[in-house]
Design a protein around this motif. Structure first.
Motif, mmCIF file in Angstrom:
data_model
loop_
_atom_site.group_PDB
_atom_site.id
_atom_site.type_symbol
_atom_site.label_atom_id
_atom_site.label_comp_id
_atom_site.label_asym_id
_atom_site.label_seq_id
_atom_site.Cartn_x
_atom_site.Cartn_y
_atom_site.Cartn_z
ATOM 1 N N GLY A 106 2.740 3.589 -4.836
ATOM 2 C CA GLY A 106 2.701 4.492 -5.989
ATOM 3 C C GLY A 106 2.110 3.862 -7.236
ATOM 4 O O GLY A 106 2.275 4.386 -8.338
ATOM 5 N N LYS A 107 1.374 2.765 -7.072
ATOM 6 C CA LYS A 107 0.827 2.057 -8.234
ATOM 7 C C LYS A 107 -0.270 2.875 -8.910
ATOM 8 O O LYS A 107 -0.268 3.058 -10.135
ATOM 9 C CB LYS A 107 0.260 0.687 -7.792
ATOM 10 N N THR A 108 -1.205 3.380 -8.095
ATOM 11 C CA THR A 108 -2.301 4.161 -8.670
ATOM 12 C C THR A 108 -1.775 5.457 -9.285
ATOM 13 O O THR A 108 -2.223 5.883 -10.358
ATOM 14 C CB THR A 108 -3.368 4.462 -7.601
ATOM 15 N N THR A 109 -0.793 6.049 -8.617
ATOM 16 C CA THR A 109 -0.181 7.264 -9.165
ATOM 17 C C THR A 109 0.399 6.984 -10.546
ATOM 18 O O THR A 109 0.273 7.801 -11.465
ATOM 19 C CB THR A 109 0.920 7.759 -8.217
ATOM 20 N N TYR A 149 -2.632 12.934 -13.732
ATOM 21 C CA TYR A 149 -1.506 13.724 -13.226
ATOM 22 C C TYR A 149 -0.476 13.876 -14.336
ATOM 23 O O TYR A 149 -0.308 12.970 -15.150
ATOM 24 C CB TYR A 149 -0.802 13.015 -12.057
ATOM 25 N N GLN A 181 -9.717 2.143 -8.786
ATOM 26 C CA GLN A 181 -9.603 1.385 -7.539
ATOM 27 C C GLN A 181 -10.839 1.623 -6.656
ATOM 28 O O GLN A 181 -11.473 0.682 -6.210
ATOM 29 C CB GLN A 181 -8.342 1.833 -6.806
ATOM 30 N N ASN A 202 0.839 -1.208 0.000
ATOM 31 C CA ASN A 202 0.000 0.000 0.000
ATOM 32 C C ASN A 202 0.867 1.248 0.000
ATOM 33 O O ASN A 202 1.860 1.324 0.702
ATOM 34 C CB ASN A 202 -0.898 0.028 1.237
ATOM 35 N N GLY A 203 0.469 2.213 -0.817
ATOM 36 C CA GLY A 203 1.198 3.478 -0.867
ATOM 37 C C GLY A 203 2.472 3.401 -1.684
ATOM 38 O O GLY A 203 3.290 4.314 -1.651
HETATM 39 N N1 LIG Z 1 -2.961 13.759 -5.155
HETATM 40 C C1 LIG Z 1 -2.038 13.430 -4.241
HETATM 41 N N2 LIG Z 1 -1.516 14.369 -3.433
HETATM 42 C C2 LIG Z 1 -0.583 14.056 -2.518
HETATM 43 N N3 LIG Z 1 -0.109 12.829 -2.320
HETATM 44 C C3 LIG Z 1 -0.591 11.834 -3.085
HETATM 45 C C4 LIG Z 1 -1.587 12.080 -4.080
HETATM 46 N N4 LIG Z 1 -1.901 10.906 -4.680
HETATM 47 C C5 LIG Z 1 -1.133 9.973 -4.091
HETATM 48 N N5 LIG Z 1 -0.343 10.521 -3.129
HETATM 49 C C6 LIG Z 1 0.626 9.817 -2.291
HETATM 50 O O1 LIG Z 1 1.451 9.055 -3.124
HETATM 51 C C7 LIG Z 1 1.756 7.808 -2.528
HETATM 52 C C8 LIG Z 1 1.374 6.683 -3.453
HETATM 53 O O2 LIG Z 1 -0.038 6.581 -3.521
HETATM 54 P P1 LIG Z 1 -0.794 5.568 -4.494
HETATM 55 O O3 LIG Z 1 -2.241 5.827 -4.348
HETATM 56 O O4 LIG Z 1 -0.215 5.688 -5.835
HETATM 57 O O5 LIG Z 1 -0.421 4.173 -3.843
HETATM 58 P P2 LIG Z 1 -0.911 2.716 -4.271
HETATM 59 O O6 LIG Z 1 0.299 1.949 -4.588
HETATM 60 O O7 LIG Z 1 -1.953 2.800 -5.305
HETATM 61 O O8 LIG Z 1 -1.513 2.181 -2.894
HETATM 62 P P3 LIG Z 1 -2.762 1.206 -2.626
HETATM 63 O O9 LIG Z 1 -2.302 -0.174 -2.784
HETATM 64 O O10 LIG Z 1 -3.143 1.512 -1.219
HETATM 65 O O11 LIG Z 1 -3.835 1.596 -3.595
HETATM 66 C C9 LIG Z 1 1.023 7.788 -1.200
HETATM 67 O O12 LIG Z 1 1.930 8.143 -0.186
HETATM 68 C C10 LIG Z 1 -0.040 8.826 -1.358
HETATM 69 O O13 LIG Z 1 -0.338 9.413 -0.124
#
Ligand SMILES: Nc1ncnc2c1ncn2[C@@H]1O[C@H](COP(=O)(O)OP(=O)(O)OP(=O)(O)O)[C@@H](O)[C@H]1O
Ligand SMILES: [Mg+2]
Lengths: 434, 258
Positions: free
Chosen positions: B41-44, B53, B85, B38-39
């Motif tokens: 950065g996959k969704t990013t 973005y 998601q 979790n966190g």
């Molecule tokens: N719009 C935003 N503004 C600030 N921080 C962000 C933003 N979007 C994501 N983050 C931060 O970037 C990091 C990666 O987030 P992301 O959602 O990409 O994780 P993930 O791998 O998809 O996690 P998960 O498995 O929980 O979905 C996290 O620390 C999150 O808080």
């Protein structure tokens, strides 16, 4: 009781007979008992009854057409209240059109607009300025006022000018959302009104707070349009056009993209819906209906001044949309009709009645409490009651119901040209085994 | 042959570095999984590919065409569709209408055509409805066509998101945790569905997923992110046994279970 109601709901013949009797009685009573507001209102509500029948759409439109084009004007024409009835009916039409326009912006696209009356003002001033000597103050050529025949073109011009103002409002407003959007649009509405109020110096364009008087009446085949009973037909035609247009948009790519933006901006964009274009289109199309009706309003009143376009007017139209049902075309039509009639007829009638009681000494209430002065209070109460008990409005918005059978038949006919055709089931299973 | 090329992608949110120098190459018609805690950065990462973005630095190429600087709807036009998601359906619209919105870019109707209800427009609309219905049949939601999207069950909503994305006729389909909240039976059906989609629509699929059984069964290539950085990539069996991945994400239990 309940089972009979069910039977009635399915039986077109019973519905038809009931409707006919209802229309017959109400139009007869309107014809006989002139000055009876009740009869007038009851005849109008036959349209609501019609809406709830199971008739085909075309039949509904035909019956509504007969009632609105012939029956209502004819039965009301028997007495001295004729013009005042037609005045109410005309204003109902004008407000319905505007409410349908605002419904596109607020109800379908989900953009709260508190300055919608500005587009009505733009339409009204467009005609007002050019249909009086006012335009001679700044136009280098041409002779003004323009003739009454130009009115018909001005309906189109009003439509376009209002649409352009819709775009102008849209461009700065698109960056903000929710509460901020409401504030910015409110400001826009006020700015437009104040500009019209002050545009008499240095160049006298709008004649300021004095307003523009003696607007040339519309003219067709040598006949001047002077009375509400004549404007009624102009409004009816524009209203029909508005309703058809809204319905077409609603069930098209454009209407769906409005709703998609309202429901979820990010998903809408991800599906290829351009956000800016879609919102601007909603603003422009919504505004254009108001612009057309503004032109008619200026001609009907023969007078335009800034006091007709206050914030309260914008809010009134918004209340119509909310009471009727956000995003619901029949709902908004009903909401606008109910609110206009409440405003113009019911409140004034009750006030008159109370005044009568006052003068005969039966009963006495202070002038400050007369119902026609409590308009805002009553709107407010209505809004609160609806928010609590009927948040989706009188006739809540419904999605188009697709006919599954038709779609299935379409599938068997369709050879799947663009999308890959769906393979036979056996093939799918084979693919899974691989 | 590669279809999507991501080079040195970095995304910073103020002090947080959500993606750091991530590169990857996606083969045409393949299924690639992006995994990580979790966190990570996959969704990013998905949000940058789809234009939600803009990356701080780096390059994204779809069939050698730059996607940097494009708006989300333009990226969609280029042929990338996605699911979310946290489900993002048009909740008050009907199931069929949701799919119809997915076809937005492929419906030609314009203002004038709609206003005058031209025969060509009517025909196009009918044809789109039929296609939307076929897609619903494909994901098993046809009987619910007139239901409001918000009234569907969780699993059905996820499948509707897939149908809506397919309606855009993408070249690359991004699925963000498609099995989240599904029971094992639903997950199994979803696995089959994704496989079928890839074959029958000739698609390239990239998916983010925490369900390792699904990931290992379905994907040909796996990319592992941790704290925004790519810590490993390769075939499922390599990833399963990669000590770095086990430490950061899978844990020792997963290796035995897988
Ligand atoms: N719009 C935003 N503004 C600030 N921080 C962000 C933003 N979007 C994501 N983050 C931060 O970037 C990091 C990666 O987030 P992301 O959602 O990409 O994780 P993930 O791998 O998809 O996690 P998960 O498995 O929980 O979905 C996290 O620390 C999150 O808080
Ligand atoms: Mg995520």
């Amino acid at each position: 009781m309940k089972s009979q109601w069910k039977k009635y709901k399915q039986n077109k013949l019973a519905q038809g007979i009931f409707l006919l009797i209802y229309i017959g009685i109400t139009s007869l009573s309107l014809f006989m008992a002139q000055r009876s507001v009740t009869a007038f209102l009851l005849l109008l509500s036959s349209l609501l009854l019609l809406y709830f029948t199971n008739f085909k759409n075309l039949t509904k439109w035909l019956i509504a057409g007969i009632v609105l084009v012939f029956l209502l004007p004819f039965t009301a024409s028997n007495g001295d209240a004729y013009q005042s009835y037609m005045e109410v009916a005309t204003l109902v039409g004008i407000y319905i059109s505007m409410a349908l326009g605002l419904n596109i912006v607020v109800g379908m696209t989900g953009l709260l607009d508190l300055g919608f009356i500005a587009f009505f003002a733009v339409g009204a001033y467009t005609y007002g300025i050019f249909a009086t000597a006012q335009a001679a103050n700044f136009m280098p050529f041409g002779s003004f006022p323009l003739s009454g025949e130009s009115f018909w073109i001005f309906i189109l011009i009003g439509c376009f000018v209002a649409a352009i103002f819709g775009l102008l409002l849209g461009i700065p407003v698109l960056r903000v959302k929710g509460d901020y959007l409401a504030i910015v649009t409110l400001g826009f509405g006020e700015i437009i009104r104040i500009i019209f109020n002050n545009l008499d110096r240095p160049l006298n364009i709008t004649n300021g707070a004095m307003g523009i008087a003696s607007v040339t009446p519309p003219r067709l085949f040598g006949i001047d349009f002077l009375y509400p009973s004549q404007f009624y037909y102009i409004v009816l035609v524009i209203l029909l056009f508005t309703i058809f247009t809204v319905r077409r948009f609603e069930h098209s790519k454009i209407g769906r993209s409005w709703k998609a933006v309202r429901e979820n901006e990010i998903a809408a964009q991800a599906m290829g819906v351009p956000l800016v274009r879609t919102k601007l289109m909603a603003f422009a199309i919504g505004a254009s209906f108001s612009g057309m009706m503004g032109v008619v309003f200026a001609a009907k009143q023969a007078f335009v001044d800034p006091t007709s376009f206050t914030l309260l007017e914008s809010i009134t139209i918004l209340v119509m949309v909310i009471l009727g049902g956000m995003g619901s075309v029949p709902g908004v039509i009903l909401g606008a009709a109910v609110m206009t009639i409440l405003n113009l007829q019911v409140l004034t009638e009750v006030t008159n009645w109370l005044n009568q009681l006052n003068s005969t000494g039966v009963f006495s209430i202070p002038d400050a409490l007369s119902p026609s002065k409590m308009q805002r209070l009553i709107f407010g109460l209505l809004l609160i009651l609806f928010a609590l008990y009927r948040p989706k409005g009188l006739l809540p918005a419904k999605n188009h119901v697709y006919n599954e059978k038709e779609l299935q038949e379409g599938c068997t006919k369709d050879n799947g040209d663009n999308l890959k055709s769906i393979p036979e089931h056996s093939q799918i299973e084979k693919a899974q085994e691989v | 042959m590669s279809i999507l090329e991501v080079q040195n992608l970095t995304k910073k949110f103020g002090g947080i570095t959500a993606n750091q120098d991530v590169s990857m190459t996606v083969e045409k018609n393949s299924i690639t999984a992006v995994i990580g805690p979790n966190g990570a950065g996959k969704t990013t990462f998905f949000n940058m590919i789809t234009g939600v973005y803009q990356p701080t630095t780096g390059m994204i190429l779809l069939e050698n065409e730059k996607l940097i600087g494009l708006k989300p709807h333009e990226v969609s036009k280029k042929g990338i569709a996605r699911t979310f998601q946290n489900i993002r359906l048009f909740s008050e619209m009907s199931v069929l209408e949701n799919v119809l919105v997915g076809m937005h870019t492929h419906i030609k109707a314009g203002l004038v055509g709609i206003l005058f209800n031209l025969p060509a427009i009517r025909k196009e609309e009918k044809a789109s409805e039929v296609k939307a219905y076929q897609l619903l049949e494909y994901v098993g939601l046809a009987p619910l066509l007139n239901e409001k999207a918000c009234n569907l069950s969780y699993g059905a909503q996820r499948r509707l998101e897939i149908a809506r994305a397919l309606a855009a006729k993408p070249k690359v389909l991004l699925l963000d945790e498609p099995a989240a909240g599904m029971n094992p039976k639903e997950t199994n059906e979803l696995t089959q569905l994704i496989k079928r989609i890839r074959h029958e629509y000739n698609l390239t699929v990239i998916l983010i997923e925490h369900d390792m059984k699904l990931v290992m069964e379905i994907s040909e290539h796996i990319v592992v992110l941790d704290h925004g950085e790519k810590i490993a990539e390769g075939k499922p069996e390599d990833i399963r046994n990669n000590p770095k991945v086990i430490e950061a994400y899978l844990g020792t239990g997963a290796v035995q279970a897988g």
